[in-house]
Design a protein around this motif. Structure first.
Motif, PDB file in Angstrom:
ATOM      1  N   LEU A 140      48.854 -83.311 -16.191  1.00 15.60           N
ATOM      2  CA  LEU A 140      47.974 -82.933 -15.088  1.00 15.60           C
ATOM      3  C   LEU A 140      47.210 -84.146 -14.566  1.00 15.60           C
ATOM      4  O   LEU A 140      46.901 -84.238 -13.373  1.00 15.60           O
ATOM      5  N   GLY A 141      46.909 -85.089 -15.460  1.00 16.46           N
ATOM      6  CA  GLY A 141      46.242 -86.314 -15.037  1.00 16.46           C
ATOM      7  C   GLY A 141      47.084 -87.101 -14.052  1.00 16.46           C
ATOM      8  O   GLY A 141      46.585 -87.603 -13.034  1.00 16.46           O
ATOM      9  N   THR A 142      48.383 -87.197 -14.338  1.00 16.17           N
ATOM     10  CA  THR A 142      49.305 -87.889 -13.428  1.00 16.17           C
ATOM     11  C   THR A 142      49.393 -87.158 -12.103  1.00 16.17           C
ATOM     12  O   THR A 142      49.396 -87.777 -11.030  1.00 16.17           O
ATOM     13  N   LEU A 143      49.459 -85.830 -12.176  1.00 17.85           N
ATOM     14  CA  LEU A 143      49.539 -85.023 -10.959  1.00 17.85           C
ATOM     15  C   LEU A 143      48.287 -85.206 -10.097  1.00 17.85           C
ATOM     16  O   LEU A 143      48.375 -85.369  -8.869  1.00 17.85           O
ATOM     17  N   LEU A 144      47.127 -85.214 -10.722  1.00 17.64           N
ATOM     18  CA  LEU A 144      45.876 -85.411  -9.989  1.00 17.64           C
ATOM     19  C   LEU A 144      45.841 -86.802  -9.348  1.00 17.64           C
ATOM     20  O   LEU A 144      45.361 -86.960  -8.221  1.00 17.64           O
ATOM     21  N   ASN A 145      46.351 -87.805 -10.046  1.00 13.78           N
ATOM     22  CA  ASN A 145      46.424 -89.152  -9.484  1.00 13.78           C
ATOM     23  C   ASN A 145      47.383 -89.213  -8.303  1.00 13.78           C
ATOM     24  O   ASN A 145      47.136 -89.938  -7.327  1.00 13.78           O
ATOM     25  N   TYR A 153      35.450 -85.315  -5.414  1.00  8.70           N
ATOM     26  CA  TYR A 153      34.638 -85.630  -6.594  1.00  8.70           C
ATOM     27  C   TYR A 153      35.159 -84.900  -7.825  1.00  8.70           C
ATOM     28  O   TYR A 153      35.293 -85.489  -8.907  1.00  8.70           O
ATOM     29  N   VAL A 154      35.491 -83.615  -7.672  1.00  7.91           N
ATOM     30  CA  VAL A 154      35.973 -82.811  -8.804  1.00  7.91           C
ATOM     31  C   VAL A 154      37.309 -83.347  -9.308  1.00  7.91           C
ATOM     32  O   VAL A 154      37.531 -83.453 -10.519  1.00  7.91           O
ATOM     33  N   ILE A 155      38.213 -83.696  -8.403  1.00  8.34           N
ATOM     34  CA  ILE A 155      39.525 -84.203  -8.809  1.00  8.34           C
ATOM     35  C   ILE A 155      39.376 -85.497  -9.598  1.00  8.34           C
ATOM     36  O   ILE A 155      40.021 -85.688 -10.639  1.00  8.34           O
ATOM     37  N   LYS A 156      38.520 -86.402  -9.137  1.00  8.70           N
ATOM     38  CA  LYS A 156      38.302 -87.653  -9.860  1.00  8.70           C
ATOM     39  C   LYS A 156      37.720 -87.390 -11.243  1.00  8.70           C
ATOM     40  O   LYS A 156      38.067 -88.072 -12.222  1.00  8.70           O
ATOM     41  N   MET A 157      36.844 -86.398 -11.339  1.00  7.89           N
ATOM     42  CA  MET A 157      36.239 -86.058 -12.625  1.00  7.89           C
ATOM     43  C   MET A 157      37.274 -85.460 -13.574  1.00  7.89           C
ATOM     44  O   MET A 157      37.322 -85.790 -14.757  1.00  7.89           O
ATOM     45  N   LEU A 158      38.147 -84.590 -13.053  1.00  9.13           N
ATOM     46  CA  LEU A 158      39.156 -83.926 -13.888  1.00  9.13           C
ATOM     47  C   LEU A 158      40.145 -84.917 -14.496  1.00  9.13           C
ATOM     48  O   LEU A 158      40.670 -84.689 -15.588  1.00  9.13           O
ATOM     49  N   ILE A 159      40.400 -86.011 -13.792  1.00  5.47           N
ATOM     50  CA  ILE A 159      41.344 -87.023 -14.289  1.00  5.47           C
ATOM     51  C   ILE A 159      40.902 -87.561 -15.653  1.00  5.47           C
ATOM     52  O   ILE A 159      41.730 -87.920 -16.493  1.00  5.47           O
ATOM     53  N   ASP A 160      39.598 -87.598 -15.875  1.00  5.10           N
ATOM     54  CA  ASP A 160      39.059 -88.147 -17.124  1.00  5.10           C
ATOM     55  C   ASP A 160      38.788 -87.081 -18.188  1.00  5.10           C
ATOM     56  O   ASP A 160      38.264 -87.407 -19.260  1.00  5.10           O
ATOM     57  N   CYS A 161      39.130 -85.843 -17.910  1.00  5.23           N
ATOM     58  CA  CYS A 161      38.892 -84.751 -18.871  1.00  5.23           C
ATOM     59  C   CYS A 161      40.103 -84.558 -19.784  1.00  5.23           C
ATOM     60  O   CYS A 161      41.223 -84.965 -19.453  1.00  5.23           O
ATOM     61  N   ASP A 162      39.882 -83.912 -20.921  1.00  5.94           N
ATOM     62  CA  ASP A 162      40.969 -83.674 -21.884  1.00  5.94           C
ATOM     63  C   ASP A 162      42.085 -82.835 -21.289  1.00  5.94           C
ATOM     64  O   ASP A 162      43.254 -82.989 -21.657  1.00  5.94           O
ATOM     65  N   ILE A 163      41.747 -81.937 -20.369  1.00  5.48           N
ATOM     66  CA  ILE A 163      42.765 -81.051 -19.790  1.00  5.48           C
ATOM     67  C   ILE A 163      43.810 -81.852 -19.019  1.00  5.48           C
ATOM     68  O   ILE A 163      44.932 -81.383 -18.799  1.00  5.48           O
ATOM     69  N   ALA A 164      43.479 -83.080 -18.626  1.00  2.00           N
ATOM     70  CA  ALA A 164      44.418 -83.932 -17.891  1.00  2.00           C
ATOM     71  C   ALA A 164      45.610 -84.346 -18.748  1.00  2.00           C
ATOM     72  O   ALA A 164      46.633 -84.783 -18.225  1.00  2.00           O
ATOM     73  N   LYS A 165      45.493 -84.182 -20.053  1.00  2.00           N
ATOM     74  CA  LYS A 165      46.584 -84.555 -20.954  1.00  2.00           C
ATOM     75  C   LYS A 165      47.649 -83.464 -21.064  1.00  2.00           C
ATOM     76  O   LYS A 165      48.730 -83.691 -21.598  1.00  2.00           O
ATOM     77  N   VAL A 166      47.355 -82.255 -20.567  1.00  4.17           N
ATOM     78  CA  VAL A 166      48.286 -81.125 -20.659  1.00  4.17           C
ATOM     79  C   VAL A 166      49.428 -81.316 -19.666  1.00  4.17           C
ATOM     80  O   VAL A 166      49.218 -81.759 -18.531  1.00  4.17           O
ATOM     81  N   THR A 167      50.645 -80.977 -20.075  1.00  2.07           N
ATOM     82  CA  THR A 167      51.806 -81.071 -19.192  1.00  2.07           C
ATOM     83  C   THR A 167      51.711 -80.020 -18.094  1.00  2.07           C
ATOM     84  O   THR A 167      51.261 -78.899 -18.328  1.00  2.07           O
ATOM     85  N   TYR A 221      33.487 -73.328 -11.779  1.00  3.03           N
ATOM     86  CA  TYR A 221      34.460 -72.606 -10.955  1.00  3.03           C
ATOM     87  C   TYR A 221      35.161 -73.565  -9.991  1.00  3.03           C
ATOM     88  O   TYR A 221      36.350 -73.401  -9.692  1.00  3.03           O
ATOM     89  N   HIS A 222      34.437 -74.589  -9.501  1.00  3.11           N
ATOM     90  CA  HIS A 222      35.065 -75.589  -8.644  1.00  3.11           C
ATOM     91  C   HIS A 222      36.185 -76.309  -9.390  1.00  3.11           C
ATOM     92  O   HIS A 222      37.243 -76.592  -8.812  1.00  3.11           O
ATOM     93  N   ASP A 223      35.964 -76.622 -10.676  1.00  2.00           N
ATOM     94  CA  ASP A 223      37.010 -77.261 -11.480  1.00  2.00           C
ATOM     95  C   ASP A 223      38.283 -76.425 -11.448  1.00  2.00           C
ATOM     96  O   ASP A 223      39.388 -76.920 -11.207  1.00  2.00           O
ATOM     97  N   VAL A 224      38.112 -75.135 -11.725  1.00  4.63           N
ATOM     98  CA  VAL A 224      39.250 -74.216 -11.829  1.00  4.63           C
ATOM     99  C   VAL A 224      39.944 -74.063 -10.476  1.00  4.63           C
ATOM    100  O   VAL A 224      41.176 -74.146 -10.373  1.00  4.63           O
ATOM    101  N   ALA A 225      39.156 -73.849  -9.429  1.00  6.36           N
ATOM    102  CA  ALA A 225      39.728 -73.618  -8.100  1.00  6.36           C
ATOM    103  C   ALA A 225      40.471 -74.839  -7.575  1.00  6.36           C
ATOM    104  O   ALA A 225      41.582 -74.734  -7.035  1.00  6.36           O
ATOM    105  N   TYR A 226      39.891 -76.019  -7.755  1.00  7.58           N
ATOM    106  CA  TYR A 226      40.512 -77.225  -7.207  1.00  7.58           C
ATOM    107  C   TYR A 226      41.706 -77.677  -8.041  1.00  7.58           C
ATOM    108  O   TYR A 226      42.658 -78.250  -7.505  1.00  7.58           O
ATOM    109  N   LEU A 227      41.678 -77.438  -9.348  1.00  2.51           N
ATOM    110  CA  LEU A 227      42.846 -77.753 -10.180  1.00  2.51           C
ATOM    111  C   LEU A 227      44.019 -76.869  -9.772  1.00  2.51           C
ATOM    112  O   LEU A 227      45.150 -77.341  -9.637  1.00  2.51           O
ATOM    113  N   ARG A 228      43.754 -75.597  -9.564  1.00  2.00           N
ATOM    114  CA  ARG A 228      44.801 -74.679  -9.112  1.00  2.00           C
ATOM    115  C   ARG A 228      45.365 -75.134  -7.768  1.00  2.00           C
ATOM    116  O   ARG A 228      46.577 -75.107  -7.543  1.00  2.00           O
TER     117      ARG A 228
END
Length: 357
Positions: free
Chosen positions: A69-74, A92-106, A133-140
């Motif tokens: 997911l980190g690669t996808l966000l990038n 802002y949320v996308i940049k933050m998510l790149i550094d979160c543990d969830i970014a390691k998930v395929t 909720y912004h994290d969840v909505a924007y990741l989706r």
């Protein structure tokens, strides 16, 4: 793996028939089963081979690329066409998510438990349900773009199962409805503070007319970005209206133009601006907001945002007796329910003034 078998049978008249059965198994379970009967064994065998080949080919095309997911966000971040059309909050949320543990998930292996863990970590770090909720909505949103844009498999449909659970656990939720309106005393202080800021600015620099923009924002219910975008060409002197272009609408990002009436003294405020640019207020909206915030903070006025001036303007119109449809013509709301619930906060004491009219 797909395979076929042929069973020979006879009709009631004693004629031979050949039934071809095509099956496909995965991990010991039958995942596909079909059959067709022919008069000749050769036809049955030919059909069976054809169907097996088609099934095998379809399984190959179903195997898609996957990334973390980190690669996808990038990839989303690096895509100019997508990133330039993305709002600041989402960026802002996308940049933050790149550094979160969830970014390691395929990308195609995201589970509800992964989302629960991420939301729990964010809550423990101090984020509120609306922020999470912004994290969840924007990741989706990013995952939903994965296949059509990059041919990457991402199981974004997992959010359909996850969101109800996250809401039930209190990890995500809607933001609290703001009811903040500036008092007359606060507005007087702001005007004095903004006037002082204008006087203290160095001569020769472009002076932002903070007072005019403040009053214009309230009278027109425009967002500061809309105020700084309107042009002289869109001003209609005869009708005292202006065209607000590409007005914010969740269902339509561009081309949402509206003719807005310039009520009260807003028409006069616009016309007294120096005509030195295509725009009536040729200033960066961020600079306008920053100046407002500095004066607000210096005055010790708490919990007042520039966007609250939009609510102030809408509430004033309601207090003057305008209908919700008429107010929507000023604010630009398509959803009247949102206008009434979010942008209206009436002062009870104002009802006395209306009664005496």
């Amino acid at each position: 793996m797909a395979s076929f078998t042929i069973e020979k049978r006879k009709t009631s008249a004693g004629e031979p028939r050949y039934k071809c059965i095509v099956r496909e198994k995965s991990k010991g379970k039958i995942i596909h089963n079909e059959s067709k009967t022919f008069r000749k064994n050769q036809l049955a065998e030919s059909w069976g081979k054809k169907r097996v080949g088609e099934l095998e080919a379809s399984r190959v095309t179903e195997i898609k690329n996957t990334v973390t997911l980190g690669t996808l966000l990038n990839m989303y971040f690096e895509n100019h066409d997508l990133w330039e059309r993305t709002g600041r909050t989402k960026q802002y949320v996308i940049k933050m998510l790149i550094d979160c543990d969830i970014a390691k998930v395929t990308s195609n292996e995201l589970k509800v438990s992964d989302l629960i863990e991420h939301c729990t970590n964010r809550r423990d770090a101090g984020a509120g349900p609306a922020t999470i909720y912004h994290d969840v909505a924007y990741l989706r949103s990013v995952m939903k773009e994965a296949y059509p844009v990059w041919n990457i498999d991402a199981n974004y449909k997992i959010f359909e199962d996850a969101v109800p659970v996250l809401i039930k656990m209190g990890l995500v939720g809607k933001s609290q409805r703001r009811t903040r309106r500036p008092t007359e005393s606060e507005l007087d202080k702001l005007r004095n503070g903004l006037e002082t800021r204008i006087e203290n600015r160095k001569s020769g620099m472009a002076q932002i007319p903070y007072l005019d923009i403040l009053d214009f924002s309230i009278l027109t219910c425009m967002r500061v970005g809309e105020v700084c975008k309107i042009t002289w060409a869109d001003l209609n002197d005869a009708h005292k209206t202006v065209i607000v272009r590409d007005r914010k609408d969740p269902r339509k990002k561009e081309g949402n133009h509206m003719i807005v009436p310039l009520l009260g003294g807003s028409f006069d405020i616009a016309n007294r601006q120096p005509n030195v640019d295509d725009r009536i207020f040729p200033f960066n909206p961020r600079s306008v907001t920053a100046g407002f915030q500095r004066v607000r903070n210096d005055l010790g006025i708490e919990d007042l945002r520039y966007h609250d001036l939009r609510r102030e303007g809408a509430s004033r119109l309601f207090e003057k007796g305008y209908s919700i449809e008429e107010v929507a013509q000023v604010t630009g709301h398509r959803n009247l329910n949102v206008l009434w619930q979010v942008y209206t906060q009436l002062f009870p004491h104002k009802l006395h003034d209306k009664y005496l009219e």
